[in-house]
Write a protein that holds these residues in place. Structure first.
Motif, mmCIF file in Angstrom:
data_model
loop_
_atom_site.group_PDB
_atom_site.id
_atom_site.type_symbol
_atom_site.label_atom_id
_atom_site.label_comp_id
_atom_site.label_asym_id
_atom_site.label_seq_id
_atom_site.Cartn_x
_atom_site.Cartn_y
_atom_site.Cartn_z
ATOM 1 N N PHE A 217 21.842 111.375 6.244
ATOM 2 C CA PHE A 217 21.964 111.673 7.678
ATOM 3 C C PHE A 217 20.607 111.961 8.337
ATOM 4 O O PHE A 217 20.303 111.437 9.401
ATOM 5 N N ALA A 218 19.814 112.845 7.694
ATOM 6 C CA ALA A 218 18.569 113.301 8.332
ATOM 7 C C ALA A 218 17.588 112.149 8.533
ATOM 8 O O ALA A 218 16.819 112.149 9.492
ATOM 9 N N SER A 219 17.609 111.166 7.651
ATOM 10 C CA SER A 219 16.667 110.047 7.778
ATOM 11 C C SER A 219 17.304 108.890 8.550
ATOM 12 O O SER A 219 16.897 108.578 9.674
ATOM 13 N N LEU A 220 18.337 108.292 7.978
ATOM 14 C CA LEU A 220 18.892 107.085 8.606
ATOM 15 C C LEU A 220 19.517 107.360 9.977
ATOM 16 O O LEU A 220 19.420 106.541 10.890
ATOM 17 N N HIS A 221 20.169 108.492 10.100
ATOM 18 C CA HIS A 221 20.876 108.787 11.355
ATOM 19 C C HIS A 221 20.138 109.833 12.195
ATOM 20 O O HIS A 221 20.762 110.571 12.970
ATOM 21 N N ALA A 222 18.798 109.887 12.036
ATOM 22 C CA ALA A 222 18.012 110.932 12.723
ATOM 23 C C ALA A 222 18.288 110.973 14.216
ATOM 24 O O ALA A 222 18.361 112.045 14.822
ATOM 25 N N LYS A 223 18.467 109.790 14.810
ATOM 26 C CA LYS A 223 18.608 109.756 16.277
ATOM 27 C C LYS A 223 20.056 109.615 16.730
ATOM 28 O O LYS A 223 20.350 109.658 17.911
ATOM 29 N N SER A 224 20.974 109.362 15.806
ATOM 30 C CA SER A 224 22.363 109.149 16.224
ATOM 31 C C SER A 224 23.215 110.379 15.935
ATOM 32 O O SER A 224 23.452 111.200 16.827
ATOM 33 N N ILE A 225 23.650 110.558 14.679
ATOM 34 C CA ILE A 225 24.584 111.667 14.430
ATOM 35 C C ILE A 225 23.940 112.891 13.791
ATOM 36 O O ILE A 225 24.561 113.946 13.741
ATOM 37 N N SER A 226 22.689 112.757 13.324
ATOM 38 C CA SER A 226 22.054 113.927 12.703
ATOM 39 C C SER A 226 21.962 115.138 13.644
ATOM 40 O O SER A 226 22.098 116.272 13.190
ATOM 41 N N PRO A 227 21.775 114.933 14.939
ATOM 42 C CA PRO A 227 21.782 116.108 15.819
ATOM 43 C C PRO A 227 23.124 116.856 15.826
ATOM 44 O O PRO A 227 23.190 118.000 16.268
ATOM 45 N N TYR A 228 24.167 116.223 15.337
ATOM 46 C CA TYR A 228 25.495 116.850 15.359
ATOM 47 C C TYR A 228 25.998 117.276 13.976
ATOM 48 O O TYR A 228 26.909 118.082 13.871
ATOM 49 N N PHE A 229 25.432 116.677 12.929
ATOM 50 C CA PHE A 229 25.918 116.957 11.572
ATOM 51 C C PHE A 229 24.781 117.413 10.663
ATOM 52 O O PHE A 229 23.670 116.872 10.729
ATOM 53 N N HIS A 230 25.093 118.358 9.791
ATOM 54 C CA HIS A 230 24.135 118.732 8.751
ATOM 55 C C HIS A 230 24.073 117.649 7.671
ATOM 56 O O HIS A 230 25.079 116.995 7.393
ATOM 57 N N GLY A 231 22.925 117.528 7.044
ATOM 58 C CA GLY A 231 22.766 116.574 5.937
ATOM 59 C C GLY A 231 22.945 117.251 4.591
ATOM 60 O O GLY A 231 22.491 116.743 3.560
ATOM 61 N N ARG A 232 23.594 118.398 4.563
ATOM 62 C CA ARG A 232 23.918 119.114 3.325
ATOM 63 C C ARG A 232 25.094 120.034 3.623
ATOM 64 O O ARG A 232 25.747 119.844 4.633
ATOM 65 N N TYR A 233 25.375 120.994 2.745
ATOM 66 C CA TYR A 233 26.486 121.958 2.875
ATOM 67 C C TYR A 233 27.865 121.302 2.680
ATOM 68 O O TYR A 233 28.877 121.876 3.062
ATOM 69 N N SER A 234 27.892 120.096 2.132
ATOM 70 C CA SER A 234 29.151 119.334 2.101
ATOM 71 C C SER A 234 29.935 119.508 0.804
ATOM 72 O O SER A 234 29.447 119.155 -0.256
ATOM 73 N N PRO A 235 31.166 120.018 0.884
ATOM 74 C CA PRO A 235 32.044 120.008 -0.288
ATOM 75 C C PRO A 235 32.498 118.579 -0.598
ATOM 76 O O PRO A 235 32.647 117.759 0.312
ATOM 77 N N TYR A 236 32.674 118.288 -1.876
ATOM 78 C CA TYR A 236 33.332 117.047 -2.295
ATOM 79 C C TYR A 236 34.359 117.412 -3.354
ATOM 80 O O TYR A 236 34.051 118.121 -4.309
ATOM 81 N N ASP A 237 35.570 116.927 -3.177
ATOM 82 C CA ASP A 237 36.619 117.179 -4.164
ATOM 83 C C ASP A 237 37.254 115.872 -4.586
ATOM 84 O O ASP A 237 37.535 115.015 -3.750
ATOM 85 N N ALA A 238 37.461 115.752 -5.903
ATOM 86 C CA ALA A 238 38.153 114.584 -6.443
ATOM 87 C C ALA A 238 39.631 114.907 -6.560
ATOM 88 O O ALA A 238 40.004 116.017 -6.967
ATOM 89 N N TYR A 239 40.461 113.966 -6.152
ATOM 90 C CA TYR A 239 41.919 114.090 -6.300
ATOM 91 C C TYR A 239 42.375 112.877 -7.087
ATOM 92 O O TYR A 239 42.754 111.853 -6.498
ATOM 93 N N GLY A 240 42.303 112.958 -8.389
ATOM 94 C CA GLY A 240 42.564 111.776 -9.205
ATOM 95 C C GLY A 240 41.539 110.709 -8.872
ATOM 96 O O GLY A 240 40.334 110.961 -8.868
ATOM 97 N N ARG A 241 42.015 109.523 -8.497
ATOM 98 C CA ARG A 241 41.092 108.433 -8.143
ATOM 99 C C ARG A 241 40.578 108.566 -6.714
ATOM 100 O O ARG A 241 39.634 107.900 -6.338
ATOM 101 N N ASN A 242 41.259 109.408 -5.906
ATOM 102 C CA ASN A 242 40.867 109.579 -4.507
ATOM 103 C C ASN A 242 39.843 110.708 -4.381
ATOM 104 O O ASN A 242 39.594 111.428 -5.352
#
Ligand code: FES
Ligand SMILES: [Fe+2]
Length: 385
Positions: A217-242
């Protein structure tokens, strides 16, 4: 979203703020770059994709008996058609006489489909209605010559098919724990706001990859969505294959300061984007008050794909008074993903062909990619052994 789950997520996100971190895998993951470019592997993936439920459109497109659309994205040409009793059938769009495409239209309403070649006709339930010059086929039993069907199911407002005749479809089982969570947004009551089919010069998996980490986010989306979203702090959970990756909006900074007491669940969820990766080829994103759905299909060669993008909204937000809102949303959506994410993906695709790098690395902070590609590999090997 259950409040207890949201509270758990908020605690987890809070820990990442304190550690200045994000959900991490135990180690980096190494992955064969050939999975994006090798023709044999791509053929195996296509076979695998015929063994799982796949989204081919939205239920709200087929309103009345006889409403249909045709679809070629799964590799099996289909006519999906609403029946008199309200159910759906997914008919293989291949004439039982000599194999011509029975229906050439993209969508419409029909009680009878007539093959253009010799005019065999089929009812909307697929059964054979009439053969011109029947005396030429004295030994043919009409009941054995209806259009072939594949299993179809409507769930959460989407139409899912399992593109193998005679197979069994069970979308709830396929979604597992995510089934209830997706239902909790009221998905089955929503409507298709707009849809596009995009053909791109890149492997189908890049579409999914783009939603599985926020590291870029911070690099590729610096000018688009990075001002609205953090590029870290993200949970990821696996639900079987999903899986589920959560993007944290910068608006959450203030909520974290003030505390969440007294804020309603629906309001709190607006501080996040919930990216549900539905194995193998769909990402369903809950974006504050609507869904965006990306379903990616392999093209004829490993460096091509076909992507269905759907914007799904509550009925209360459909209608002409909301058009400009959704126009703006669509522009940002397509602008970011197509112009930024996929531009890079296409450049990767080209360099993969040059075969200078036979391994790619997924970092500890790209845990979602490690999970997704691991599950694809396992399923392809299982399905083709
Ligand atoms: S191929 Fe369809 S009627 Fe002959
Ligand atoms: Fe992106």
């Amino acid at each position: 979203m259950q409040r207890v789950e949201l509270d758990r997520i908020i605690r987890e996100v809070g820990e990442y703020y304190e550690q200045d971190s994000t959900k991490l895998a135990p180690a980096e993951g190494f992955h064969a770059a050939s999975s994006y470019a090798n023709g044999d592997w791509a053929a195996k993936e296509r076979r695998m994709l015929r063994r799982v439920p796949i989204i081919v459109g939205h239920s709200s497109k087929l309103k009345e008996p006889g409403s249909f659309f045709t679809d070629d994205t799964t590799g099996v040409p289909l006519i999906v058609v609403r029946q008199n009793d309200g159910s759906l059938r997914a008919l293989v769009n291949v004439c039982r006489h000599r194999g011509a495409r029975v229906c050439a239209e993209a969508e419409g309403t029909r009680r009878v489909f007539v093959c253009p070649y010799h005019a065999w006709s089929f009812r909307s339930d697929g059964s054979l209605l009439k053969i011109p010059r029947p005396e030429a086929f004295p030994n043919l039993d009409a009941k054995d010559y209806g259009l072939t069907e594949v299993p179809v199911e409507e769930r959460h407002g989407f139409i899912w098919v399992l593109p193998t005749p005679g197979a069994t479809i069970d979308v709830a089982a396929h979604l597992g724990a995510l089934d209830a969570e997706i239902a909790s947004y009221g998905a089955s009551e929503m409507v298709l706001e707009r849809e596009a089919i995009l053909t791109e010069n890149m492997n189908w998996k890049f579409v999914i990859d783009g939603f599985l980490e926020v590291y870029h986010f911070a690099s590729l989306h610096a000018k688009s969505i990075s001002p609205y979203f953090h590029g870290r702090y993200s949970p990821y959970d696996a639900y079987g294959r999903n899986g589920r990756l959560i993007g944290v909006r910068r608006s959450f900074d203030a909520v974290r300061e003030s505390g969440t007491d007294g804020i309603e669940t629906a309001e709190l969820t607006k501080n996040f984007a919930f990216n549900y990766v539905i194995f193998p080829n769909t990402v369903l994103v809950w974006q504050a008050d609507h869904f965006e759905c990306w379903t990616s299909f392999p093209g004829e060669t490993p460096d091509k794909c076909v992507v269905r993008v759907q914007s799904i909204t509550p009925k209360s937000m459909a209608g002409p008074q909301f058009t400009s809102r959704w126009d703006k949303n669509w522009k940002i959506l397509i602008g970011t993903v197509v112009s930024e994410d996929w531009a890079v993906s296409k450049s990767i695709q080209q360099s993969i062909h040059a075969a200078t790098n036979d391994t790619i690395v997924f970092g500890r902070n790209e845990i979602g990619l490690q999970h997704f590609h691991g599950e694809i590999r396992k399923e392809v090997e299982r399905a083709t052994n």
